[in-house]
Write a protein that holds these residues in place. Structure first.
Motif, PDB file in Angstrom:
ATOM      1  N   ALA A   5     -16.092   3.888   4.628  1.00  0.00           N
ATOM      2  CA  ALA A   5     -15.950   2.430   4.664  1.00  0.00           C
ATOM      3  C   ALA A   5     -15.073   1.947   3.510  1.00  0.00           C
ATOM      4  O   ALA A   5     -14.213   1.078   3.683  1.00  0.00           O
ATOM      5  CB  ALA A   5     -17.330   1.772   4.597  1.00  0.00           C
ATOM      6  N   GLN A   6     -15.271   2.514   2.312  1.00  0.00           N
ATOM      7  CA  GLN A   6     -14.436   2.146   1.170  1.00  0.00           C
ATOM      8  C   GLN A   6     -12.983   2.531   1.414  1.00  0.00           C
ATOM      9  O   GLN A   6     -12.060   1.779   1.060  1.00  0.00           O
ATOM     10  CB  GLN A   6     -14.949   2.844  -0.088  1.00  0.00           C
ATOM     11  N   LEU A   7     -12.780   3.695   2.020  1.00  0.00           N
ATOM     12  CA  LEU A   7     -11.421   4.142   2.303  1.00  0.00           C
ATOM     13  C   LEU A   7     -10.735   3.215   3.297  1.00  0.00           C
ATOM     14  O   LEU A   7      -9.540   2.913   3.170  1.00  0.00           O
ATOM     15  CB  LEU A   7     -11.443   5.571   2.840  1.00  0.00           C
ATOM     16  N   SER A   8     -11.485   2.742   4.283  1.00  0.00           N
ATOM     17  CA  SER A   8     -10.915   1.809   5.254  1.00  0.00           C
ATOM     18  C   SER A   8     -10.480   0.516   4.568  1.00  0.00           C
ATOM     19  O   SER A   8      -9.388  -0.007   4.831  1.00  0.00           O
ATOM     20  CB  SER A   8     -11.935   1.509   6.352  1.00  0.00           C
ATOM     21  N   ARG A   9     -11.346   0.004   3.676  1.00  0.00           N
ATOM     22  CA  ARG A   9     -10.977  -1.215   2.938  1.00  0.00           C
ATOM     23  C   ARG A   9      -9.791  -0.961   2.016  1.00  0.00           C
ATOM     24  O   ARG A   9      -8.890  -1.813   1.882  1.00  0.00           O
ATOM     25  CB  ARG A   9     -12.180  -1.716   2.144  1.00  0.00           C
ATOM     26  N   ALA A  10      -9.777   0.210   1.369  1.00  0.00           N
ATOM     27  CA  ALA A  10      -8.664   0.532   0.471  1.00  0.00           C
ATOM     28  C   ALA A  10      -7.364   0.677   1.249  1.00  0.00           C
ATOM     29  O   ALA A  10      -6.295   0.278   0.766  1.00  0.00           O
ATOM     30  CB  ALA A  10      -8.965   1.825  -0.296  1.00  0.00           C
ATOM     31  N   ARG A  11      -7.446   1.244   2.442  1.00  0.00           N
ATOM     32  CA  ARG A  11      -6.243   1.379   3.265  1.00  0.00           C
ATOM     33  C   ARG A  11      -5.701   0.007   3.659  1.00  0.00           C
ATOM     34  O   ARG A  11      -4.487  -0.236   3.614  1.00  0.00           O
ATOM     35  CB  ARG A  11      -6.565   2.203   4.513  1.00  0.00           C
ATOM     36  N   THR A  12      -6.609  -0.903   4.027  1.00  0.00           N
ATOM     37  CA  THR A  12      -6.183  -2.267   4.374  1.00  0.00           C
ATOM     38  C   THR A  12      -5.536  -2.960   3.176  1.00  0.00           C
ATOM     39  O   THR A  12      -4.480  -3.609   3.303  1.00  0.00           O
ATOM     40  CB  THR A  12      -7.394  -3.079   4.864  1.00  0.00           C
ATOM     41  N   GLU A  13      -6.147  -2.826   1.996  1.00  0.00           N
ATOM     42  CA  GLU A  13      -5.592  -3.448   0.799  1.00  0.00           C
ATOM     43  C   GLU A  13      -4.249  -2.826   0.432  1.00  0.00           C
ATOM     44  O   GLU A  13      -3.314  -3.529   0.033  1.00  0.00           O
ATOM     45  CB  GLU A  13      -6.582  -3.296  -0.364  1.00  0.00           C
ATOM     46  N   SER A  14      -4.141  -1.510   0.592  1.00  0.00           N
ATOM     47  CA  SER A  14      -2.882  -0.843   0.282  1.00  0.00           C
ATOM     48  C   SER A  14      -1.771  -1.320   1.213  1.00  0.00           C
ATOM     49  O   SER A  14      -0.636  -1.564   0.775  1.00  0.00           O
ATOM     50  CB  SER A  14      -3.057   0.678   0.406  1.00  0.00           C
ATOM     51  N   GLN A  15      -2.094  -1.477   2.479  1.00  0.00           N
ATOM     52  CA  GLN A  15      -1.095  -1.969   3.426  1.00  0.00           C
ATOM     53  C   GLN A  15      -0.693  -3.406   3.100  1.00  0.00           C
ATOM     54  O   GLN A  15       0.482  -3.774   3.212  1.00  0.00           O
ATOM     55  CB  GLN A  15      -1.649  -1.874   4.848  1.00  0.00           C
ATOM     56  N   ARG A  16      -1.668  -4.227   2.677  1.00  0.00           N
ATOM     57  CA  ARG A  16      -1.355  -5.601   2.298  1.00  0.00           C
ATOM     58  C   ARG A  16      -0.426  -5.631   1.094  1.00  0.00           C
ATOM     59  O   ARG A  16       0.562  -6.395   1.057  1.00  0.00           O
ATOM     60  CB  ARG A  16      -2.642  -6.361   1.974  1.00  0.00           C
ATOM     61  N   LEU A  17      -0.714  -4.783   0.102  1.00  0.00           N
ATOM     62  CA  LEU A  17       0.119  -4.737  -1.093  1.00  0.00           C
ATOM     63  C   LEU A  17       1.520  -4.223  -0.771  1.00  0.00           C
ATOM     64  O   LEU A  17       2.514  -4.710  -1.323  1.00  0.00           O
ATOM     65  CB  LEU A  17      -0.536  -3.852  -2.154  1.00  0.00           C
ATOM     66  N   ASP A  18       1.602  -3.227   0.103  1.00  0.00           N
ATOM     67  CA  ASP A  18       2.919  -2.708   0.478  1.00  0.00           C
ATOM     68  C   ASP A  18       3.763  -3.793   1.149  1.00  0.00           C
ATOM     69  O   ASP A  18       4.966  -3.920   0.887  1.00  0.00           O
ATOM     70  CB  ASP A  18       2.763  -1.505   1.416  1.00  0.00           C
ATOM     71  N   ALA A  19       3.121  -4.570   2.033  1.00  0.00           N
ATOM     72  CA  ALA A  19       3.853  -5.652   2.707  1.00  0.00           C
ATOM     73  C   ALA A  19       4.280  -6.724   1.707  1.00  0.00           C
ATOM     74  O   ALA A  19       5.409  -7.229   1.750  1.00  0.00           O
ATOM     75  CB  ALA A  19       2.987  -6.262   3.807  1.00  0.00           C
ATOM     76  N   ALA A  20       3.379  -7.072   0.784  1.00  0.00           N
ATOM     77  CA  ALA A  20       3.716  -8.072  -0.231  1.00  0.00           C
ATOM     78  C   ALA A  20       4.830  -7.569  -1.139  1.00  0.00           C
ATOM     79  O   ALA A  20       5.726  -8.334  -1.536  1.00  0.00           O
ATOM     80  CB  ALA A  20       2.480  -8.424  -1.056  1.00  0.00           C
ATOM     81  N   LEU A  21       4.785  -6.273  -1.466  1.00  0.00           N
ATOM     82  CA  LEU A  21       5.829  -5.704  -2.311  1.00  0.00           C
ATOM     83  C   LEU A  21       7.176  -5.724  -1.597  1.00  0.00           C
ATOM     84  O   LEU A  21       8.214  -6.016  -2.221  1.00  0.00           O
ATOM     85  CB  LEU A  21       5.455  -4.276  -2.707  1.00  0.00           C
ATOM     86  N   ALA A  22       7.177  -5.436  -0.309  1.00  0.00           N
ATOM     87  CA  ALA A  22       8.426  -5.486   0.454  1.00  0.00           C
ATOM     88  C   ALA A  22       9.006  -6.897   0.448  1.00  0.00           C
ATOM     89  O   ALA A  22      10.221  -7.079   0.261  1.00  0.00           O
ATOM     90  CB  ALA A  22       8.177  -5.007   1.882  1.00  0.00           C
ATOM     91  N   ARG A  23       8.148  -7.905   0.617  1.00  0.00           N
ATOM     92  CA  ARG A  23       8.635  -9.299   0.573  1.00  0.00           C
ATOM     93  C   ARG A  23       9.146  -9.659  -0.815  1.00  0.00           C
ATOM     94  O   ARG A  23      10.178 -10.346  -0.966  1.00  0.00           O
ATOM     95  CB  ARG A  23       7.518 -10.251   1.002  1.00  0.00           C
ATOM     96  N   ALA A  24       8.423  -9.203  -1.839  1.00  0.00           N
ATOM     97  CA  ALA A  24       8.843  -9.504  -3.211  1.00  0.00           C
ATOM     98  C   ALA A  24      10.191  -8.861  -3.522  1.00  0.00           C
ATOM     99  O   ALA A  24      11.022  -9.452  -4.230  1.00  0.00           O
ATOM    100  CB  ALA A  24       7.780  -9.028  -4.197  1.00  0.00           C
ATOM    101  N   ARG A  25      10.408  -7.670  -3.014  1.00  0.00           N
ATOM    102  CA  ARG A  25      11.689  -7.000  -3.276  1.00  0.00           C
ATOM    103  C   ARG A  25      12.839  -7.708  -2.557  1.00  0.00           C
ATOM    104  O   ARG A  25      13.953  -7.770  -3.088  1.00  0.00           O
ATOM    105  CB  ARG A  25      11.594  -5.544  -2.842  1.00  0.00           C
ATOM    106  N   LEU A  26      12.554  -8.235  -1.381  1.00  0.00           N
ATOM    107  CA  LEU A  26      13.593  -9.017  -0.701  1.00  0.00           C
ATOM    108  C   LEU A  26      13.921 -10.279  -1.489  1.00  0.00           C
ATOM    109  O   LEU A  26      15.100 -10.644  -1.655  1.00  0.00           O
ATOM    110  CB  LEU A  26      13.118  -9.380   0.709  1.00  0.00           C
ATOM    111  N   ALA A  27      12.884 -10.955  -1.975  1.00  0.00           N
ATOM    112  CA  ALA A  27      13.107 -12.163  -2.783  1.00  0.00           C
ATOM    113  C   ALA A  27      13.859 -11.821  -4.063  1.00  0.00           C
ATOM    114  O   ALA A  27      14.753 -12.566  -4.499  1.00  0.00           O
ATOM    115  CB  ALA A  27      11.763 -12.817  -3.112  1.00  0.00           C
TER     116      ALA A  27
END
Length: 372
Positions: free
Chosen positions: A66-88
């Motif tokens: 269960a923790q791994l599932s939450r960590a995977r979701t958070e990691s994917q969220r951070l990766d998406a946010a990082l991609a947007r930040a790099r574009l900006a």
């Protein structure tokens, strides 16, 4: 477990149930141990230890999953946010590059004040100065935005690296817990495979006798009290759990083909529209606790001091549970295992005005009851 061991366990369980009168409160005497072999009580203690260790490891596996599932979701969220930040950041750097180029091309030895004095049209020069002020502010904004985007991108990159490290650590922990469960179950199979049919029958009979005594004492004490009907959600959870009767126990499973103990309870309440924590420890820690004398159908009964087992209360002193490896989802007495307490997933729900318990299929109570 092998098919041979499972067949022996089923044979032993049926023989034990046939040997006992349900209303009896006296344990079947323990048969004498064979020379050079452990007693039935010693065998039961060994099995209890192994099953308890296996269930604790399975709980660790479930919690880590269960923790791994939450960590995977958070990691994917951070990766998406990082991609947007790099574009900006890329856009900000492009704007800064254009600004630098404009500054270079517009370089002059004359200051703005000198240009104003030498201008043929001072009013026009003042207007130009106003425009220049606006441009200066825009340039300052560009520089601030670039600095802010750089800080944000750097922060997100650090968070993404940390999240990845957490995911890797949780994956290793889950694999370790999985290997530990498999090792414990192998030890159980090895112990059971070395027993004769007579020993297995005596073991199951001795175990069932203790269960009968515990249930008799609990009911006689009046600890359960008078039941109230479940809520609509509780009724849905109960009916779903009853529909799963006969399905095999499998650690880490949440259905619909197989379940472990908390997989069954979390799935039943999820189907009722009330998501609850995945593991028995989290259910005990995070759900509203209720005294046993206020139990109503749908509540969860938690077992053992470490909250390593859970069942769904059916009513009438009975629960629906996935007991242990080698067993199937079944109806058991509420005292099948040492009770730690009870929790309620829907404490704010209103009990139904009328409740008809679901009809149980034949064989609903067949099989081992204890989680050991």
């Amino acid at each position: 477990m092998s098919g041979r061991v499972l067949r022996l366990l089923c044979t032993a369980a049926v023989a034990a149930q046939a040997a006992l009168v349900p209303a009896a409160a006296t344990a079947v005497p323990q048969p004498p141990a064979e020379p050079g072999k452990p007693s039935v009580a010693a065998l039961l203690t060994s099995l209890q230890t192994l099953y308890r260790q296996a269930e604790q490891s399975a709980g660790t596996y479930d919690a880590t999953a269960a923790q791994l599932s939450r960590a995977r979701t958070e990691s994917q969220r951070l990766d998406a946010a990082l991609a947007r930040a790099r574009l900006a950041l890329r856009d900000s750097r492009s704007a800064a590059a254009r600004l630098a180029q404009q500054e270079y091309q517009g370089t002059s030895d004359f200051s703005p004040y000198l240009r104003l004095l030498l201008a043929r049209d001072p009013q026009h020069a003042l207007e130009e100065g106003h425009v220049l002020d606006q441009l200066a502010r825009q340039r300052a904004d560009t520089v601030r935005r670039l600095a802010g985007d750089e800080r944000q991108a750097a922060g997100l990159a650090r968070a993404a690296r940390t999240a990845l490290g957490t995911r890797l650590a949780l994956a290793r922990r889950r694999q370790q817990a999985r290997d530990d469960v498999r090792g414990r179950l192998h030890d159980i199979e090895k112990l059971l495979a070395g027993l004769s049919t007579q020993q297995l029958t005596a073991l199951a009979t001795f175990e069932q006798s203790g269960l009968t005594q515990a249930q008799t004492r609990l009911l006689a004490s009046g600890a359960l009290g008078e039941e109230t009907p479940p809520t609509q959600e509780g009724q849905t959870a109960v009916r779903y759990a009853v529909q799963q009767l006969g399905k095999p126990y499998q650690w880490g499973a949440t259905g619909p083909a197989a379940y472990d103990c908390s997989g069954l309870t979390s799935r039943a309440w999820g189907r009722a529209g009330t998501p609850i924590p995945r593991t028995s420890q989290e259910q005990w820690a995070r759900l509203r606790r209720v005294p046993l004398n206020e139990l109503r159908p749908g509540d969860l009964v938690i077992y053992f001091p470490q909250a390593t087992h859970v069942a769904l209360y059916l009513g009438g002193g009975m629960v629906v549970q996935a007991p242990r490896p080698g067993a199937r989802v079944k109806v058991s007495p509420v005292a099948a295992n040492p009770v730690l307490g009870a929790v309620r997933p829907d404490p704010a729900g209103q009990p139904l005005p009328r409740y008809v318990p679901p009809k149980l299929p034949a064989g609903a109570a067949v099989g081992p009851d204890t989680a050991l």
